[in-house]
Design a protein around this motif. Structure first.
Motif, short mmCIF file in Angstrom:
data_model
loop_
_atom_site.label_atom_id
_atom_site.label_comp_id
_atom_site.label_asym_id
_atom_site.label_seq_id
_atom_site.Cartn_x
_atom_site.Cartn_y
_atom_site.Cartn_z
N ARG A 126 0.83 -1.20 0.00
CA ARG A 126 0.00 0.00 0.00
C ARG A 126 0.87 1.26 0.00
O ARG A 126 1.79 1.40 0.81
CB ARG A 126 -0.93 -0.01 1.21
N THR A 180 0.32 5.35 0.31
CA THR A 180 -0.72 6.29 0.73
C THR A 180 -0.44 7.70 0.20
O THR A 180 0.59 7.97 -0.42
CB THR A 180 -0.82 6.33 2.26
N LYS A 181 -1.37 8.60 0.46
CA LYS A 181 -1.28 10.00 0.06
C LYS A 181 -1.18 10.15 -1.45
O LYS A 181 -0.47 11.02 -1.96
CB LYS A 181 -0.10 10.70 0.75
N ASP A 213 -5.57 7.21 -1.05
CA ASP A 213 -5.43 8.53 -0.45
C ASP A 213 -6.14 8.50 0.89
O ASP A 213 -7.30 8.86 1.00
CB ASP A 213 -6.05 9.60 -1.36
N ILE A 214 -5.42 8.02 1.92
CA ILE A 214 -6.06 7.88 3.23
C ILE A 214 -5.61 8.96 4.21
O ILE A 214 -5.99 8.94 5.37
CB ILE A 214 -5.79 6.50 3.86
#
Length: 339
Positions: A40, A42-43, A273-274
């Motif tokens: 994963r 992110t962002k 995008d968490i």
């Protein structure tokens, strides 16, 4: 049962406030099949360039009077995309009157104790996982069908089948092709065995899994039984191992039949995008006595470096390797079988 829809909305909002990460947990759930095998990142919201730095050989014979370096570091990049998704869920409270769900409103209990809220969100979350399971493999992105008044399912992102097709046409960042016979229900043991024997020597110790379709995996099991008399399973589970490398053979539901590939650890990525958009429920509205639950998030799957993705091909025009002599030397400088 109360007829005040705003009260039901308040109950749903109360549940969301007390369980703010319930939706995010569904988005990031290992229940999504591909997520189990992805790294994963992110962002990520939109498209980003994935940098690749290649350092050639550095060791040479010692001669103190000269500085004679090999080639400089070479940089390449690949553009990787994540896709904006949304969830629009409609809940009509009047539709539960006279059903088994009516009793779940639990009149008289505190809002956070009423099971109709949990029941609603459990149902939504299960459907999210089911949809993403399908989309992550089968979806074909079509921008012309995004935002229509009547939504079209299956076009909101690129699933694994489309990712493989698209990357297979990328000559700037090519797959490492392994030619072989077209896989059938009768020759899959031979095709997969040849595939793993033709993996580059430097990569063989690192590769722990070979991926194919679920149907191909099942047929492989059956043919292996018929040929060798015992199924290549371990630890009394459903794990199937390849013949020589003892790598796990992973059957991906929905993957195009005849597909066989492997990749280096952490090279298959899930982009989400968490941080900027953590996948929370963004709004709960009441419109014309209908409760609307809204959320949005970003998600995508891809191979970080195509050159370290090893893909079976029945295309007789392709040679073993990257089919690019310059890139073969860059990525696999010590692989003698490549031209």
């Amino acid at each position: 049962m109360p007829a005040n829809i705003n009260e039901i909305r308040s109950d749903l909002a109360s549940f969301v406030n007390k369980n703010p990460e319930a939706f995010q947990a569904a988005l990031l759930s290992d229940s999504i099949f591909l997520s189990q095998y992805a790294t994963r990142i992110t962002k990520v919201d939109g498209e980003f360039p994935a940098p690749i730095a290649l350092l050639g050989n550095v060791v040479q014979g010692f001669y103190a009077e000269k500085f004679t370096p090999f080639d400089d570091i070479i940089y390449k990049k690949k553009d990787i995309r994540t896709f904006r998704q949304k969830v629009d869920f409609v809940f009509n409270p009047s539709s539960i009157l006279g059903t088994i769900y009516a009793s779940k409103y639990d009149e008289g209990k505190k809002p956070e104790e009423k099971t109709i809220s949990k029941q609603t969100f459990d149902m939504v979350i299960k459907k999210i996982i089911s949809d993403l399971d399908y989309l992550s493999v089968n979806a074909k992105y079509d921008s012309s069908k995004i935002g229509l008044d009547k939504p079209v399912f299956g076009v909101s992102m690129s699933g694994l089948n489309e990712v493989i097709t698209k990357n297979g046409k990328d000559t700037n960042n090519p797959f490492y092709w392994i030619p072989g016979d077209a896989m059938t229900s009768s020759n899959n043991v031979d095709v997969i065995t040849k595939f793993e024997k033709d993996l580059p020597t430097i990569a063989k110790p690192l590769i722990k899994q070979v991926f194919t379709s679920l149907e191909d995996k099942e047929e492989y099991q059956e043919n292996y039984d018929d040929r060798f008399g015992s199924r290549p399973t371990f630890k009394d589970d459903d794990t199937v191992k390849t013949r020589f490398g003892k790598r796990e053979l992973v059957g991906v539901p929905g993957l195009a039949k005849g597909t066989v590939y492997a990749t280096l650890p952490n090279n298959f990525i899930e982009t989400v995008d968490i941080v900027e958009n953590p996948g929370y429920i963004s709004d709960i509205q009441v419109v014309d006595r209908i409760i609307k639950i809204l959320s949005d998030f970003s998600l995508g799957y891809d191979f970080f470096i195509n050159q370290y993705t090893f893909m079976h091909t029945p295309d007789g025009s392709k040679n073993l390797g990257l089919n690019d002599s310059v890139q073969n030397k860059l990525f696999f400088p010590n692989e003698s079988k490549l031209v």
